[in-house]
Design a protein around this motif. Structure first.
Motif, PDB file in Angstrom:
ATOM      1  N   ILE A 139      33.850  36.138  41.624  1.00 26.06           N
ATOM      2  CA  ILE A 139      33.181  37.208  40.620  1.00 26.06           C
ATOM      3  C   ILE A 139      32.978  36.889  39.172  1.00 26.06           C
ATOM      4  O   ILE A 139      33.503  35.705  38.718  1.00 26.06           O
ATOM      5  CB  ILE A 139      34.578  38.560  40.669  1.00 26.06           C
ATOM      6  CG1 ILE A 139      35.571  37.945  40.149  1.00 26.06           C
ATOM      7  CG2 ILE A 139      34.453  38.822  42.018  1.00 26.06           C
ATOM      8  CD1 ILE A 139      36.769  38.774  39.784  1.00 26.06           C
ATOM      9  N   PRO A 140      32.123  37.857  38.473  1.00 30.49           N
ATOM     10  CA  PRO A 140      31.964  37.354  36.913  1.00 30.49           C
ATOM     11  C   PRO A 140      32.992  37.311  36.309  1.00 30.49           C
ATOM     12  O   PRO A 140      34.220  38.269  36.573  1.00 30.49           O
ATOM     13  CB  PRO A 140      31.154  38.499  36.640  1.00 30.49           C
ATOM     14  CG  PRO A 140      30.358  38.950  37.740  1.00 30.49           C
ATOM     15  CD  PRO A 140      31.250  38.638  38.826  1.00 30.49           C
ATOM     16  N   TYR A 141      33.521  36.500  35.162  1.00 34.22           N
ATOM     17  CA  TYR A 141      34.623  36.515  34.635  1.00 34.22           C
ATOM     18  C   TYR A 141      34.724  37.748  33.657  1.00 34.22           C
ATOM     19  O   TYR A 141      36.036  38.041  33.523  1.00 34.22           O
ATOM     20  CB  TYR A 141      34.549  35.206  33.542  1.00 34.22           C
ATOM     21  CG  TYR A 141      34.084  35.429  32.368  1.00 34.22           C
ATOM     22  CD1 TYR A 141      34.862  35.730  31.000  1.00 34.22           C
ATOM     23  CD2 TYR A 141      32.535  35.219  32.066  1.00 34.22           C
ATOM     24  CE1 TYR A 141      34.070  35.915  30.025  1.00 34.22           C
ATOM     25  CE2 TYR A 141      31.821  35.153  30.819  1.00 34.22           C
ATOM     26  CZ  TYR A 141      32.755  35.728  29.725  1.00 34.22           C
ATOM     27  OH  TYR A 141      31.831  35.852  28.580  1.00 34.22           O
ATOM     28  N   THR A 142      33.759  38.315  33.517  1.00 33.38           N
ATOM     29  CA  THR A 142      33.896  39.670  32.825  1.00 33.38           C
ATOM     30  C   THR A 142      34.707  40.543  33.418  1.00 33.38           C
ATOM     31  O   THR A 142      35.300  41.560  32.945  1.00 33.38           O
ATOM     32  CB  THR A 142      32.634  40.130  31.981  1.00 33.38           C
ATOM     33  OG1 THR A 142      31.626  40.002  32.985  1.00 33.38           O
ATOM     34  CG2 THR A 142      32.085  39.199  30.996  1.00 33.38           C
ATOM     35  N   GLU A 143      34.280  40.478  34.687  1.00 32.91           N
ATOM     36  CA  GLU A 143      34.817  41.596  35.839  1.00 32.91           C
ATOM     37  C   GLU A 143      36.304  41.273  35.933  1.00 32.91           C
ATOM     38  O   GLU A 143      37.010  42.064  35.879  1.00 32.91           O
ATOM     39  CB  GLU A 143      34.089  41.762  37.064  1.00 32.91           C
ATOM     40  CG  GLU A 143      34.568  42.421  38.065  1.00 32.91           C
ATOM     41  CD  GLU A 143      33.977  42.447  39.266  1.00 32.91           C
ATOM     42  OE1 GLU A 143      34.588  42.782  40.388  1.00 32.91           O
ATOM     43  OE2 GLU A 143      32.713  41.927  39.571  1.00 32.91           O
ATOM     44  N   LEU A 144      36.900  39.883  36.000  1.00 28.29           N
ATOM     45  CA  LEU A 144      38.034  39.772  36.026  1.00 28.29           C
ATOM     46  C   LEU A 144      38.838  40.155  34.779  1.00 28.29           C
ATOM     47  O   LEU A 144      39.943  40.803  35.130  1.00 28.29           O
ATOM     48  CB  LEU A 144      38.110  38.136  36.399  1.00 28.29           C
ATOM     49  CG  LEU A 144      39.522  37.611  36.421  1.00 28.29           C
ATOM     50  CD1 LEU A 144      40.612  38.403  37.588  1.00 28.29           C
ATOM     51  CD2 LEU A 144      39.753  36.059  36.408  1.00 28.29           C
ATOM     52  N   CYS A 152      38.152  42.306  32.732  1.00 32.71           N
ATOM     53  CA  CYS A 152      38.366  43.754  32.538  1.00 32.71           C
ATOM     54  C   CYS A 152      39.328  44.493  33.487  1.00 32.71           C
ATOM     55  O   CYS A 152      40.215  45.182  32.993  1.00 32.71           O
ATOM     56  CB  CYS A 152      36.732  44.542  32.982  1.00 32.71           C
ATOM     57  SG  CYS A 152      36.945  46.140  32.682  1.00 32.71           S
ATOM     58  N   GLN A 153      39.616  43.820  34.752  1.00 35.72           N
ATOM     59  CA  GLN A 153      40.230  44.277  35.724  1.00 35.72           C
ATOM     60  C   GLN A 153      41.930  43.913  35.293  1.00 35.72           C
ATOM     61  O   GLN A 153      42.732  44.911  35.290  1.00 35.72           O
ATOM     62  CB  GLN A 153      40.220  43.715  37.094  1.00 35.72           C
ATOM     63  CG  GLN A 153      38.861  44.187  37.961  1.00 35.72           C
ATOM     64  CD  GLN A 153      38.691  43.176  38.900  1.00 35.72           C
ATOM     65  OE1 GLN A 153      39.571  42.314  39.252  1.00 35.72           O
ATOM     66  NE2 GLN A 153      37.560  43.629  39.805  1.00 35.72           N
ATOM     67  N   ALA A 183      37.776  33.394  37.845  1.00 38.31           N
ATOM     68  CA  ALA A 183      36.758  34.154  38.292  1.00 38.31           C
ATOM     69  C   ALA A 183      35.949  33.182  39.352  1.00 38.31           C
ATOM     70  O   ALA A 183      35.591  33.723  40.286  1.00 38.31           O
ATOM     71  CB  ALA A 183      35.901  34.234  37.084  1.00 38.31           C
TER      72      ALA A 183
END
Length: 390
Positions: A80-85, A87-88, A75
């Motif tokens: 990008i935020p690790y949570t976004e990665l 989730c994707q 991430a």
């Protein structure tokens, strides 16, 4: 049904209960699912299908390791935020699994959902005398569990090497034993992207405690089968066994089953080596049944070098099988289903499944082209059993 049990290093006759609970270690969502993942999860999908075919209810739990260092590093690289990665990649993974016809698990927990439970369990292990602090971190004292590593059967020298290679820190100063493993990582750095406030202090759980907690929260311990890739035997699954003992369980799972890796250029498929073959890319050119059928040319306890030409062979095999299916008598359809069931009961022998399909084709494809429905229900049952019906 016979399966190879890693813990006893032998084929064993298994006697599944009416409800079979199974825990399989899942993905770390920092990149797309590759053929190594698909090969592993297809093995347990086939096992679940056969168990259900035999009349058992199956509760398969497959976790998402969204609390782990590779996600944070990836991430950061992407900005990008690790949570976004995470989730994707989880969404992409589920889409790929659905397209490939995998049965959805009974539960698919994410580690981030169980932080409080993990912290409580680590605290319990400390209070029981199995955990101790080194600075802000907490380690499991393997001297309290002399059988540590017995699951693997590996020498101590090999265990030391694997611990260093697979996220451990055998040379860290202050540890009581070199193979003591991390239960909790204390984090003072306010810029760290993944830390939680708990009675243990700010930090996050170690990798091994995550699966122990999620498995024990969602399944009755001991559950019937624990599975995953063979690279998890040590230290990950060995650590789970030790943690379970520390939590008061005589055993975590009744049977241990492992899948050996799919190789590319002689190495296990991994992002660090850049030798990945992504399932989503293959789905652009081949139907899901072809991909699954190609992977069935490998036995789960052997794995092997990925051969792209198997996709064309599988495509031809599937085409011929469909033609033969329109001509087969009910007797031939019954024989095929019997052979497939027998092969799966023999340690999921997918190579024998391929042989059975080829024999079925040879016996029926040259028959007069007169469509028959006499064995169509059995053919459909066979295809569903193998996950090829989609």
């Amino acid at each position: 049904m016979k399966l190879y049990d890693t813990a006893v290093r032998d084929y064993v006759q298994v006697n599944p209960p009416a409800r079979v609970d199974m825990y399989v270690c899942g993905i770390t969502p920092y990149d797309a699912a590759h053929l190594g993942h698909i090969f592993t999860f297809m093995t347990y999908d086939l096992l679940q299908r056969r168990l259900e075919d035999r009349g058992h209810e199956v509760r398969l739990v497959r976790n998402i390791t969204d609390v782990d260092e590779p996600i944070y590093a990836r991430a950061k690289t992407l900005g990008i935020p690790y949570t976004e990665l995470a989730c994707q990649e989880v969404a992409s993974f589920r889409t790929t699994m659905d397209k490939l016809g995998f049965k959805r698990p009974y539960a698919e927990p994410s580690a981030s959902e169980y932080i409080t439970h993990m912290a409580d369990t680590v605290q319990e292990l400390v209070e029981r005398g199995f955990g101790y602090r080194v600075d802000n971190d907490i380690y499991f004292d393997t001297s309290r569990f002399p059988e540590f590593g017995a699951l693997s059967g590996f020498s101590r020298h090999l265990q030391m090497g694997l611990a260093a290679m697979r996220g451990g820190d055998p040379k860290r100063a202050g540890k009581r034993q070199p193979l003591d493993f991390l239960l909790w990582k204390g984090i003072d750095d306010a810029t760290d992207p993944a830390r939680w406030e708990t009675p243990l202090g700010m930090g996050r759980p170690g990798w091994h405690i995550e699966c122990s907690v999620m498995a024990s929260e969602l399944l009755d311990v001991p559950f019937f089968i624990h599975g995953g890739g063979a690279d998890l035997i040590f230290p990950h699954h060995s650590a789970e066994v030790a943690q379970s003992f520390g939590m008061g369980h005589a055993e975590l799972a009744q049977h241990w089953m492992h899948v050996y890796p799919m190789l590319s250029d002689g190495e296990k498929m991994s992002k660090s080596l850049g030798n990945l073959v992504f399932a989503k890319d293959l789905l652009n050119d081949y139907e899901p049944a072809v991909i699954r059928l190609a992977l069935m040319h490998y036995h789960h306890r052997i794995g092997g070098e990925w051969q792209p030409e198997l996709l064309k062979e599988a495509e031809q095999l599937l085409h011929a099988f469909r033609i033969a299916s329109t001509k087969a008598s009910r007797q031939h359809a019954e024989l095929l289903l019997e052979r497939v069931r027998s092969a799966l009961d023999d340690d999921l022998n997918t190579l024998e499944v391929i042989d059975a399909m080829q024999a079925f084709i040879a016996e029926n494809i040259e028959k007069p082209s007169e469509p028959s429905t006499r064995g169509s229900d059995l053919i459909a049952q066979t295809l569903d059993l193998l996950g090829l019906a989609g």
